[in-house]
Design a protein around this motif. Structure first.
Motif, PDB file in Angstrom:
ATOM      1  N   LEU A  34      -2.300  -3.331  -8.677  1.00  0.00           N
ATOM      2  CA  LEU A  34      -2.814  -2.367  -7.711  1.00  0.00           C
ATOM      3  C   LEU A  34      -2.923  -2.979  -6.317  1.00  0.00           C
ATOM      4  O   LEU A  34      -2.587  -2.334  -5.314  1.00  0.00           O
ATOM      5  CB  LEU A  34      -4.180  -1.842  -8.154  1.00  0.00           C
ATOM      6  N   GLU A  35      -3.375  -4.225  -6.244  1.00  0.00           N
ATOM      7  CA  GLU A  35      -3.515  -4.886  -4.943  1.00  0.00           C
ATOM      8  C   GLU A  35      -2.171  -5.068  -4.237  1.00  0.00           C
ATOM      9  O   GLU A  35      -2.123  -5.132  -3.009  1.00  0.00           O
ATOM     10  CB  GLU A  35      -4.184  -6.251  -5.105  1.00  0.00           C
ATOM     11  N   ILE A  63      -6.267  -1.795   1.806  1.00  0.00           N
ATOM     12  CA  ILE A  63      -7.098  -2.982   1.605  1.00  0.00           C
ATOM     13  C   ILE A  63      -7.114  -3.816   2.877  1.00  0.00           C
ATOM     14  O   ILE A  63      -8.163  -4.265   3.339  1.00  0.00           O
ATOM     15  CB  ILE A  63      -6.592  -3.819   0.410  1.00  0.00           C
ATOM     16  N   ARG A  64      -5.933  -3.995   3.460  1.00  0.00           N
ATOM     17  CA  ARG A  64      -5.809  -4.808   4.679  1.00  0.00           C
ATOM     18  C   ARG A  64      -6.655  -4.253   5.818  1.00  0.00           C
ATOM     19  O   ARG A  64      -7.216  -5.000   6.608  1.00  0.00           O
ATOM     20  CB  ARG A  64      -4.337  -4.894   5.101  1.00  0.00           C
ATOM     21  N   THR A  65      -6.774  -2.940   5.897  1.00  0.00           N
ATOM     22  CA  THR A  65      -7.532  -2.299   6.974  1.00  0.00           C
ATOM     23  C   THR A  65      -8.972  -1.977   6.564  1.00  0.00           C
ATOM     24  O   THR A  65      -9.650  -1.190   7.228  1.00  0.00           O
ATOM     25  CB  THR A  65      -6.823  -1.018   7.451  1.00  0.00           C
ATOM     26  N   ASP A  66      -9.436  -2.586   5.480  1.00  0.00           N
ATOM     27  CA  ASP A  66     -10.811  -2.431   4.980  1.00  0.00           C
ATOM     28  C   ASP A  66     -11.192  -0.989   4.668  1.00  0.00           C
ATOM     29  O   ASP A  66     -12.350  -0.601   4.779  1.00  0.00           O
ATOM     30  CB  ASP A  66     -11.826  -3.027   5.967  1.00  0.00           C
ATOM     31  N   GLN A  67     -10.228  -0.180   4.240  1.00  0.00           N
ATOM     32  CA  GLN A  67     -10.511   1.188   3.825  1.00  0.00           C
ATOM     33  C   GLN A  67     -10.542   1.318   2.301  1.00  0.00           C
ATOM     34  O   GLN A  67     -10.840   2.391   1.794  1.00  0.00           O
ATOM     35  CB  GLN A  67      -9.447   2.136   4.388  1.00  0.00           C
ATOM     36  N   ARG A 101     -11.269  -1.003  -1.523  1.00  0.00           N
ATOM     37  CA  ARG A 101     -11.728  -2.193  -2.236  1.00  0.00           C
ATOM     38  C   ARG A 101     -11.451  -1.970  -3.710  1.00  0.00           C
ATOM     39  O   ARG A 101     -11.674  -0.871  -4.230  1.00  0.00           O
ATOM     40  CB  ARG A 101     -13.237  -2.337  -1.989  1.00  0.00           C
ATOM     41  N   ILE A 102     -10.989  -2.997  -4.407  1.00  0.00           N
ATOM     42  CA  ILE A 102     -10.721  -2.905  -5.839  1.00  0.00           C
ATOM     43  C   ILE A 102     -11.578  -3.956  -6.539  1.00  0.00           C
ATOM     44  O   ILE A 102     -11.488  -5.143  -6.227  1.00  0.00           O
ATOM     45  CB  ILE A 102      -9.227  -3.126  -6.155  1.00  0.00           C
ATOM     46  N   SER A 154       0.515   4.348  -9.540  1.00  0.00           N
ATOM     47  CA  SER A 154       0.547   2.893  -9.681  1.00  0.00           C
ATOM     48  C   SER A 154       0.210   2.455 -11.100  1.00  0.00           C
ATOM     49  O   SER A 154       0.840   1.537 -11.638  1.00  0.00           O
ATOM     50  CB  SER A 154      -0.425   2.247  -8.689  1.00  0.00           C
ATOM     51  N   VAL A 155      -0.767   3.105 -11.710  1.00  0.00           N
ATOM     52  CA  VAL A 155      -1.122   2.781 -13.100  1.00  0.00           C
ATOM     53  C   VAL A 155       0.036   3.133 -14.027  1.00  0.00           C
ATOM     54  O   VAL A 155       0.389   2.362 -14.922  1.00  0.00           O
ATOM     55  CB  VAL A 155      -2.435   3.488 -13.519  1.00  0.00           C
TER      56      VAL A 155
END
Length: 120
Positions: free
Chosen positions: A32-33, A42-46, A48-49, A91-92
């Motif tokens: 997922l990451e 994730i990179r833009t902090d919107q 979190r996993i 993605s899953v």
């Protein structure tokens, strides 16, 4: 929706079936990451996993079971949430197809569902 520090957070829980191994949780988390649309969030902090211990109805931990929780944060959380849910489901599905090709046996079933903030 939970609000803290002015940030809206909405969650998506991924629960693998009973046939899942601990290595499946870690592999799916990493998958997922690396998914491009999710990685950008994730990179833009919107986004979190996290991995969380699974609990039963009474809130007690259930063995070694883990869930993956995807948290969509920030002021745009409401606007982008359904798109993120759809991307996580795709993605899953892609991870399950890949696992089927690279490992023996059928991959574990996976449930992807939006959750209330207090369910995470």
């Amino acid at each position: 929706m939970a609000e803290g520090d002015g940030m809206v957070t909405r969650g998506i829980r991924i629960r693998l079936g009973q046939a899942a191994r601990e290595s499946d949780i870690g592999a799916l988390h990493k998958w997922l990451e690396r998914e491009k649309p999710l990685a950008e969030l994730i990179r833009t902090d919107q986004l979190r996993i996290d991995e969380r211990s699974r609990t039963d109805e009474a809130g007690a931990p259930m063995g070694i079971g883990m869930d993956i929780v995807v948290a969509v944060t920030g002021g745009a959380a409401g606007a982008i949430f359904q798109g993120v849910v759809d991307q996580v489901r795709r993605s899953v599905d892609a991870w399950r197809a890949n696992r089927r090709q690279v490992e023996d046996g059928e991959p574990p079933e996976a449930d992807v569902e939006p959750v209330r903030p207090d369910d995470r």
